[in-house]
Design a protein around this motif. Sequence first.
Motif, PDB file in Angstrom:
ATOM      1  N   ILE A  66       6.766   2.887  -0.157  1.00 15.67           N
ATOM      2  CA  ILE A  66       5.438   2.417   0.269  1.00 15.67           C
ATOM      3  C   ILE A  66       5.181   2.795   1.738  1.00 15.67           C
ATOM      4  O   ILE A  66       4.587   2.036   2.505  1.00 15.67           O
ATOM      5  CB  ILE A  66       5.236   0.903   0.017  1.00 15.67           C
ATOM      6  CG1 ILE A  66       6.360   0.065   0.626  1.00 15.67           C
ATOM      7  CG2 ILE A  66       5.147   0.616  -1.480  1.00 15.67           C
ATOM      8  CD1 ILE A  66       6.080  -1.448   0.571  1.00 15.67           C
ATOM      9  N   ASP A  67       5.652   3.988   2.087  1.00 15.99           N
ATOM     10  CA  ASP A  67       5.347   4.586   3.399  1.00 15.99           C
ATOM     11  C   ASP A  67       5.954   3.855   4.592  1.00 15.99           C
ATOM     12  O   ASP A  67       5.501   4.034   5.725  1.00 15.99           O
ATOM     13  CB  ASP A  67       3.827   4.695   3.628  1.00 15.99           C
ATOM     14  CG  ASP A  67       3.133   5.502   2.553  1.00 15.99           C
ATOM     15  OD1 ASP A  67       3.740   6.473   2.059  1.00 15.99           O
ATOM     16  OD2 ASP A  67       1.984   5.152   2.201  1.00 15.99           O
ATOM     17  N   GLY A  68       6.948   3.023   4.347  1.00 16.96           N
ATOM     18  CA  GLY A  68       7.558   2.284   5.458  1.00 16.96           C
ATOM     19  C   GLY A  68       8.888   2.882   5.863  1.00 16.96           C
ATOM     20  O   GLY A  68       9.549   3.553   5.064  1.00 16.96           O
ATOM     21  N   GLU A  93       5.998  -4.227  12.694  1.00 23.87           N
ATOM     22  CA  GLU A  93       5.595  -3.381  13.811  1.00 23.87           C
ATOM     23  C   GLU A  93       4.067  -3.244  13.904  1.00 23.87           C
ATOM     24  O   GLU A  93       3.540  -3.011  14.994  1.00 23.87           O
ATOM     25  CB  GLU A  93       6.199  -1.992  13.634  1.00 23.87           C
ATOM     26  CG  GLU A  93       5.761  -1.001  14.675  1.00 23.87           C
ATOM     27  CD  GLU A  93       6.441   0.339  14.510  1.00 23.87           C
ATOM     28  OE1 GLU A  93       7.356   0.584  15.306  1.00 23.87           O
ATOM     29  OE2 GLU A  93       6.098   1.111  13.606  1.00 23.87           O
ATOM     30  N   ASP A  94       3.373  -3.384  12.787  1.00 22.18           N
ATOM     31  CA  ASP A  94       1.943  -3.083  12.795  1.00 22.18           C
ATOM     32  C   ASP A  94       1.028  -4.154  13.384  1.00 22.18           C
ATOM     33  O   ASP A  94       0.060  -3.815  14.065  1.00 22.18           O
ATOM     34  CB  ASP A  94       1.501  -2.671  11.392  1.00 22.18           C
ATOM     35  CG  ASP A  94       2.165  -1.368  10.984  1.00 22.18           C
ATOM     36  OD1 ASP A  94       2.153  -0.435  11.809  1.00 22.18           O
ATOM     37  OD2 ASP A  94       2.715  -1.283   9.875  1.00 22.18           O
ATOM     38  N   CYS A 154       8.914   0.687  11.461  1.00 20.31           N
ATOM     39  CA  CYS A 154       7.929  -0.304  10.979  1.00 20.31           C
ATOM     40  C   CYS A 154       8.550  -1.659  10.727  1.00 20.31           C
ATOM     41  O   CYS A 154       7.864  -2.673  10.749  1.00 20.31           O
ATOM     42  CB  CYS A 154       7.322   0.118   9.648  1.00 20.31           C
ATOM     43  SG  CYS A 154       7.218   1.852   9.380  1.00 20.31           S
ATOM     44  N   PHE A 172       6.601  -5.167   7.428  1.00 21.36           N
ATOM     45  CA  PHE A 172       6.399  -4.108   8.433  1.00 21.36           C
ATOM     46  C   PHE A 172       5.781  -4.718   9.686  1.00 21.36           C
ATOM     47  O   PHE A 172       4.621  -4.476  10.041  1.00 21.36           O
ATOM     48  CB  PHE A 172       5.531  -2.985   7.856  1.00 21.36           C
ATOM     49  CG  PHE A 172       6.120  -2.356   6.620  1.00 21.36           C
ATOM     50  CD1 PHE A 172       7.381  -1.759   6.667  1.00 21.36           C
ATOM     51  CD2 PHE A 172       5.448  -2.376   5.412  1.00 21.36           C
ATOM     52  CE1 PHE A 172       7.950  -1.204   5.525  1.00 21.36           C
ATOM     53  CE2 PHE A 172       6.005  -1.819   4.274  1.00 21.36           C
ATOM     54  CZ  PHE A 172       7.256  -1.231   4.325  1.00 21.36           C
ATOM     55  N   ASP A 219       2.787  -6.186   2.515  1.00 20.65           N
ATOM     56  CA  ASP A 219       3.334  -5.262   3.515  1.00 20.65           C
ATOM     57  C   ASP A 219       3.822  -5.971   4.783  1.00 20.65           C
ATOM     58  O   ASP A 219       4.072  -5.320   5.798  1.00 20.65           O
ATOM     59  CB  ASP A 219       2.259  -4.237   3.901  1.00 20.65           C
ATOM     60  CG  ASP A 219       1.992  -3.216   2.799  1.00 20.65           C
ATOM     61  OD1 ASP A 219       2.926  -2.458   2.478  1.00 20.65           O
ATOM     62  OD2 ASP A 219       0.871  -3.186   2.266  1.00 20.65           O
ATOM     63  N   ARG A 276      -3.921  -6.119   5.012  1.00 18.73           N
ATOM     64  CA  ARG A 276      -2.903  -6.428   6.022  1.00 18.73           C
ATOM     65  C   ARG A 276      -3.478  -7.142   7.237  1.00 18.73           C
ATOM     66  O   ARG A 276      -2.718  -7.612   8.084  1.00 18.73           O
ATOM     67  CB  ARG A 276      -2.208  -5.131   6.486  1.00 18.73           C
ATOM     68  CG  ARG A 276      -1.523  -4.366   5.372  1.00 18.73           C
ATOM     69  CD  ARG A 276      -0.490  -3.416   5.930  1.00 18.73           C
ATOM     70  NE  ARG A 276       0.500  -4.143   6.731  1.00 18.73           N
ATOM     71  CZ  ARG A 276       1.413  -3.568   7.492  1.00 18.73           C
ATOM     72  NH1 ARG A 276       1.474  -2.260   7.566  1.00 18.73           N
ATOM     73  NH2 ARG A 276       2.268  -4.295   8.191  1.00 18.73           N
ATOM     74  N   LEU A 293       0.345   8.970   8.063  1.00 16.01           N
ATOM     75  CA  LEU A 293      -0.251   7.631   8.101  1.00 16.01           C
ATOM     76  C   LEU A 293      -0.302   7.111   9.530  1.00 16.01           C
ATOM     77  O   LEU A 293      -1.353   6.733  10.029  1.00 16.01           O
ATOM     78  CB  LEU A 293       0.578   6.672   7.214  1.00 16.01           C
ATOM     79  CG  LEU A 293       0.225   5.182   7.318  1.00 16.01           C
ATOM     80  CD1 LEU A 293      -1.179   4.917   6.797  1.00 16.01           C
ATOM     81  CD2 LEU A 293       1.243   4.322   6.552  1.00 16.01           C
ATOM     82  N   HIS A 294       0.863   7.047  10.166  1.00 15.66           N
ATOM     83  CA  HIS A 294       0.971   6.493  11.509  1.00 15.66           C
ATOM     84  C   HIS A 294       1.623   7.524  12.438  1.00 15.66           C
ATOM     85  O   HIS A 294       2.391   8.368  11.970  1.00 15.66           O
ATOM     86  CB  HIS A 294       1.876   5.251  11.502  1.00 15.66           C
ATOM     87  CG  HIS A 294       1.240   4.016  10.953  1.00 15.66           C
ATOM     88  ND1 HIS A 294       1.817   3.283   9.942  1.00 15.66           N
ATOM     89  CD2 HIS A 294       0.101   3.369  11.284  1.00 15.66           C
ATOM     90  CE1 HIS A 294       1.042   2.226   9.671  1.00 15.66           C
ATOM     91  NE2 HIS A 294       0.003   2.259  10.472  1.00 15.66           N
ATOM     92  N   ILE A 306       0.855  -1.198   0.000  1.00 11.97           N
ATOM     93  CA  ILE A 306       0.000   0.000   0.000  1.00 11.97           C
ATOM     94  C   ILE A 306       0.887   1.242   0.000  1.00 11.97           C
ATOM     95  O   ILE A 306       1.866   1.310   0.753  1.00 11.97           O
ATOM     96  CB  ILE A 306      -0.858   0.060   1.287  1.00 11.97           C
ATOM     97  CG1 ILE A 306      -1.634  -1.246   1.497  1.00 11.97           C
ATOM     98  CG2 ILE A 306      -1.807   1.253   1.240  1.00 11.97           C
ATOM     99  CD1 ILE A 306      -2.308  -1.320   2.873  1.00 11.97           C
ATOM    100  N   GLY A 318       2.185   0.817  14.339  1.00 14.83           N
ATOM    101  CA  GLY A 318       2.887   2.037  13.930  1.00 14.83           C
ATOM    102  C   GLY A 318       2.309   3.289  14.558  1.00 14.83           C
ATOM    103  O   GLY A 318       2.933   4.347  14.561  1.00 14.83           O
ATOM    104  N   ARG A 359      -6.044   4.056  10.357  1.00 12.66           N
ATOM    105  CA  ARG A 359      -5.875   2.635  10.669  1.00 12.66           C
ATOM    106  C   ARG A 359      -6.300   2.272  12.094  1.00 12.66           C
ATOM    107  O   ARG A 359      -6.624   1.120  12.376  1.00 12.66           O
ATOM    108  CB  ARG A 359      -4.398   2.239  10.505  1.00 12.66           C
ATOM    109  CG  ARG A 359      -3.821   2.502   9.132  1.00 12.66           C
ATOM    110  CD  ARG A 359      -4.255   1.438   8.135  1.00 12.66           C
ATOM    111  NE  ARG A 359      -3.751   1.747   6.802  1.00 12.66           N
ATOM    112  CZ  ARG A 359      -2.540   1.374   6.380  1.00 12.66           C
ATOM    113  NH1 ARG A 359      -1.745   0.681   7.161  1.00 12.66           N
ATOM    114  NH2 ARG A 359      -2.153   1.688   5.159  1.00 12.66           N
TER     115      ARG A 359
HETATM  116  C1  CIR Z   1       1.090   0.342   4.912  1.00  8.71           C
HETATM  117  O1  CIR Z   1       0.510   1.240   4.286  1.00  8.71           O
HETATM  118  O2  CIR Z   1       0.543  -0.295   5.797  1.00  8.71           O
HETATM  119  C2  CIR Z   1       2.518   0.016   4.535  1.00  8.71           C
HETATM  120  N1  CIR Z   1       2.701   0.235   3.141  1.00  8.71           N
HETATM  121  C3  CIR Z   1       3.480   0.850   5.348  1.00  8.71           C
HETATM  122  C4  CIR Z   1       3.415   0.539   6.812  1.00  8.71           C
HETATM  123  C5  CIR Z   1       4.329   1.380   7.612  1.00  8.71           C
HETATM  124  N2  CIR Z   1       4.298   0.983   8.964  1.00  8.71           N
HETATM  125  C6  CIR Z   1       4.471   1.795   9.983  1.00  8.71           C
HETATM  126  O3  CIR Z   1       4.579   3.005   9.812  1.00  8.71           O
HETATM  127  N3  CIR Z   1       4.474   1.247  11.173  1.00  8.71           N
END
Ligand code: CIR
Length: 257
Positions: free
Chosen positions: A246-248, A67-68, A252, A65, A62, A87, A164-165, A19, A119, A135
């Motif tokens: 991808i925002d990681g 951590e999520d 993460c 990552f 994803d 996810r 995002l986080h 994502i 995250g 999220r």
């Molecule tokens: C997402 O959108 O979930 C992943 N592409 C990126 C997750 C990043 N995770 C985080 O900041 N803990």
Amino acid sequence: TKFNHVIIRRPGKSLCDGITSAPELGKPMYERAIEEHYDYEHALEQCGVDVTVLPALEQYPDSCFVEDPAVITRCGAIITNPGADSRNGEKNEIEPVVRRFFDDEHVKHIEAPGTLDGGDVMMVGDHFYVGRSARTNEEGIRQFCEILAGWGLEGSEVPLEEVLHLKTGVNYIEDNNMLVSGEFIDKPDFAQYNKVVVPEDEAYGANCIWVNGTVIVAEGYPTVLKAVQDLGYKTLVVDTSEYRKIDGGLSCLSLRF
Ligand code: CIR
């Protein structure tokens, strides 16, 4: 705080389907992502932690990552209910791994309709800041704080507007020092900390991790690196270019406990 363990998961070839909010950055290149992942693993090893490396899961683009889908505290682990549909199933993959380290009584769950991504959780000693985001919802935060309270820990909600986080924009590096960017610079929640303000053009660099006295910083963020070094920390630099697409970022990519 002292971390003894770190869990990471190798990216799969499906990483390119992760994502993203920034498609203009292009798709992650798998070969480069794997190299960066090895560098990340070696940096962690230099911080005196035992690193558990999990195999790639192609069905979850994803899933590197880690951590999520879980939050691990000094008192126990919380398997989350990740807020992105693609996810959500990652929680079932991380749970057996977490159970290698914790017995039944010390593994709790966030249940629907609550959602929460790790995250969005930032640990500061026994206090956990939880971002309310696309999220992580109110019910997820309520359950999370209730579980923490049962362990004598506490949590508080931080509403997010732009990122995002939570840890996309704010990270605690111990000793009262906090890296803040964008919407977090002036949040009253963080007024009590020694804030290191990250300039807008290095905002991604705010996502650093403290591991036993060393701060791992993303490659390419010189202002952040210098600020962290000026605080007296030992630093290690790791390139996360493919994950950034991808925002990681650095936080993460691991569970640290
Ligand atoms: C997402 O959108 O979930 C992943 N592409 C990126 C997750 C990043 N995770 C985080 O900041 N803990």
